[in-house]
Design a protein around this motif. Structure first.
Motif, PDB file in Angstrom:
ATOM      1  N   GLY A 180     -55.700  22.753  33.063  1.00  9.19           N
ATOM      2  CA  GLY A 180     -56.020  24.156  32.752  1.00  9.19           C
ATOM      3  C   GLY A 180     -56.233  24.386  31.262  1.00  9.19           C
ATOM      4  O   GLY A 180     -56.940  23.626  30.596  1.00  9.19           O
ATOM      5  N   HIS A 181     -55.572  25.424  30.748  1.00  7.10           N
ATOM      6  CA  HIS A 181     -55.707  25.777  29.324  1.00  7.10           C
ATOM      7  C   HIS A 181     -54.479  25.342  28.532  1.00  7.10           C
ATOM      8  O   HIS A 181     -54.229  25.876  27.440  1.00  7.10           O
ATOM      9  N   ASN A 182     -53.711  24.386  29.068  1.00  5.31           N
ATOM     10  CA  ASN A 182     -52.437  24.031  28.422  1.00  5.31           C
ATOM     11  C   ASN A 182     -52.603  23.597  26.969  1.00  5.31           C
ATOM     12  O   ASN A 182     -51.844  24.013  26.097  1.00  5.31           O
ATOM     13  N   ALA A 183     -53.600  22.736  26.699  1.00 11.38           N
ATOM     14  CA  ALA A 183     -53.764  22.208  25.332  1.00 11.38           C
ATOM     15  C   ALA A 183     -54.096  23.343  24.357  1.00 11.38           C
ATOM     16  O   ALA A 183     -53.490  23.440  23.278  1.00 11.38           O
ATOM     17  N   SER A 184     -55.030  24.207  24.740  1.00 11.04           N
ATOM     18  CA  SER A 184     -55.398  25.301  23.821  1.00 11.04           C
ATOM     19  C   SER A 184     -54.271  26.328  23.712  1.00 11.04           C
ATOM     20  O   SER A 184     -54.030  26.889  22.629  1.00 11.04           O
ATOM     21  N   LEU A 186     -51.107  25.620  23.806  1.00 12.59           N
ATOM     22  CA  LEU A 186     -50.121  25.018  22.890  1.00 12.59           C
ATOM     23  C   LEU A 186     -50.575  25.226  21.435  1.00 12.59           C
ATOM     24  O   LEU A 186     -49.773  25.630  20.586  1.00 12.59           O
ATOM     25  N   GLN A 187     -51.858  24.971  21.165  1.00 16.14           N
ATOM     26  CA  GLN A 187     -52.357  25.116  19.793  1.00 16.14           C
ATOM     27  C   GLN A 187     -52.196  26.547  19.288  1.00 16.14           C
ATOM     28  O   GLN A 187     -51.815  26.764  18.137  1.00 16.14           O
ATOM     29  N   GLN A 188     -52.462  27.499  20.170  1.00 17.70           N
ATOM     30  CA  GLN A 188     -52.347  28.902  19.747  1.00 17.70           C
ATOM     31  C   GLN A 188     -50.894  29.334  19.596  1.00 17.70           C
ATOM     32  O   GLN A 188     -50.571  30.140  18.722  1.00 17.70           O
ATOM     33  N   TRP A 190     -48.053  27.370  19.012  1.00 13.93           N
ATOM     34  CA  TRP A 190     -47.103  26.549  18.256  1.00 13.93           C
ATOM     35  C   TRP A 190     -46.481  27.277  17.066  1.00 13.93           C
ATOM     36  O   TRP A 190     -45.262  27.253  16.880  1.00 13.93           O
ATOM     37  N   SER A 191     -47.315  27.939  16.266  1.00  8.79           N
ATOM     38  CA  SER A 191     -46.792  28.531  15.020  1.00  8.79           C
ATOM     39  C   SER A 191     -45.832  29.686  15.277  1.00  8.79           C
ATOM     40  O   SER A 191     -45.026  30.032  14.404  1.00  8.79           O
ATOM     41  N   VAL A 192     -45.904  30.285  16.462  1.00 11.13           N
ATOM     42  CA  VAL A 192     -45.032  31.439  16.735  1.00 11.13           C
ATOM     43  C   VAL A 192     -43.920  31.141  17.742  1.00 11.13           C
ATOM     44  O   VAL A 192     -43.121  32.023  18.069  1.00 11.13           O
ATOM     45  N   LEU A 193     -43.857  29.898  18.213  1.00 16.91           N
ATOM     46  CA  LEU A 193     -42.782  29.559  19.164  1.00 16.91           C
ATOM     47  C   LEU A 193     -41.431  29.571  18.465  1.00 16.91           C
ATOM     48  O   LEU A 193     -41.311  29.112  17.325  1.00 16.91           O
ATOM     49  N   PRO A 194     -40.385  30.054  19.143  1.00 13.66           N
ATOM     50  CA  PRO A 194     -39.046  29.983  18.545  1.00 13.66           C
ATOM     51  C   PRO A 194     -38.549  28.529  18.478  1.00 13.66           C
ATOM     52  O   PRO A 194     -38.967  27.685  19.269  1.00 13.66           O
ATOM     53  N   ALA A 195     -37.687  28.259  17.506  1.00 15.26           N
ATOM     54  CA  ALA A 195     -37.152  26.901  17.311  1.00 15.26           C
ATOM     55  C   ALA A 195     -36.486  26.363  18.578  1.00 15.26           C
ATOM     56  O   ALA A 195     -36.531  25.166  18.859  1.00 15.26           O
TER      57      ALA A 195
END
Length: 342
Positions: A180-184, A186-188, A190-195
């Protein structure tokens, strides 16, 4: 049962099973049967030693298998050249024959190796990643936790709701980036995911060949983290990219760490040794790395443990031994090497 079995490969084949071997020590890596035979016959060293051991998973199933395959998680000692200590392997094989005979699969076989000294249980991250990998390789559906994790990483639930996703779901997501859209996503994201999500996700991504563009994103995030002296972010990004085939980019990330204020930090150094060891075949980078390890005097024995770890890896051994003979060492590195032999 006294049948003469000389290798684990023979034991499994003679029992009528199909089987595969994976290294589980550093990164989950398939070991092909030809290489495994050479390892078992001590013709070649074990390629990915960790702590003086070969840490592996052997997956096997009988030809009529409708149920999930069986897995042995095994830990065998290696000699100083990282070759398998045959006596241990023979001891394990004889215990298997004694407990199970040649019937390695089926209900009766379960639990009979629980107290075997060579059997171990991987940590939760490794276990989740390995389960996710096996399901993929066998074309089986992911775990029941996958769909919720997939939804979470799409951003539709809200990233603050990280407590609702299971570790196994994170593993399934990481091992199915091409769905599906998993790779894109993740890219979108990553920078806002909590630690709390990034850390376990990075531990899963280690086992995945991520895309070059995703690797570039991780390098950019890592370089920024080096400038901010954000050690946790440095370690997380390096782990997340370490399975990539873009070795030049990983090397660039390692150089950025070594050139930064975090260059002699123990966690950063250990992550490089454990996850990005392939970049240390470059003699100059290895030299810089060992200098930084020698500079760390906060942790007693750090240099000697790093040296022992790297010198055991067959692809690095000649390079690491070369440092002992190098003329142009700093005083700090010379002293650290001197302590190894005192």
């Amino acid at each position: 049962m006294t049948a003469q079995i000389s290798t684990l490969g023979e034991l499994l084949t003679n029992a009528g099973t199909q089987w595969r071997v994976y290294d589980l020590g550093r990164r989950i890596t398939k070991i092909d049967k030809k290489q495994f035979a050479q390892i078992e016959n001590t013709q070649v060293p074990y390629p990915y030693p960790l702590g003086g051991h070969a840490i592996m998973a052997i997956q096997f199933w009988d030809n009529e298998a409708t149920v999930d395959p069986y897995v042995w998680f095994l830990k065998f000692p290696l000699d100083e050249q990282s070759k398998l200590i045959i006596a241990s392997r023979d001891h394990f094989a004889s215990m298997v024959l004694e407990a199970l005979g040649t019937q390695l699969t089926g209900e009766a076989a379960q639990g009979k190796l629980d107290n075997n000294p060579y059997v171990f249980t991987p940590n939760a991250n490794k276990l989740a990643a390995f389960n996710a990998l096996l399901k993929r390789e066998l074309n089986r559906p992911a775990s029941q936790y996958y769909e919720h994790a997939e939804l979470y990483f799409s951003g539709k639930l809200g990233f603050e709701r990280w407590q609702e996703i299971a570790l196994q779901g994170i593993a399934d997501f990481a091992l199915r980036l091409d769905h599906g859209h998993n790779a894109s996503n993740l890219q979108q994201a990553w920078s806002v995911l909590p630690a709390e999500v990034k850390t376990p996700l990075a531990a899963m991504l280690e086992h995945v060949t991520i895309s070059t563009s995703q690797t570039e994103d991780f390098v950019a995030a890592l370089t920024h983290a080096c400038q901010q002296q954000d050690k946790d972010a440095v370690v997380t990004n390096l782990r997340a990219m370490s399975g990539s085939h873009a070795l030049g980019l990983i090397a660039h990330a390692v150089d950025a760490i070594l050139a930064s204020e975090l260059g002699s930090d123990a966690d950063c150094l250990l992550t490089i040794a454990g996850r990005a060891w392939e970049t240390l075949t470059d003699q100059q980078r290895l030299f810089t790395y060992m200098e930084k390890a020698a500079e760390n005097n906060q942790i007693d024995g750090l240099f000697s443990s790093i040296f022992a770890d790297l010198v055991a890896i067959p692809m690095l051994r000649p390079h690491v031994l070369g440092i002992i003979r190098a003329e142009n060492r700093s005083e700090t590195l010379s002293r650290a090497i001197g302590r190894l032999f005192s």
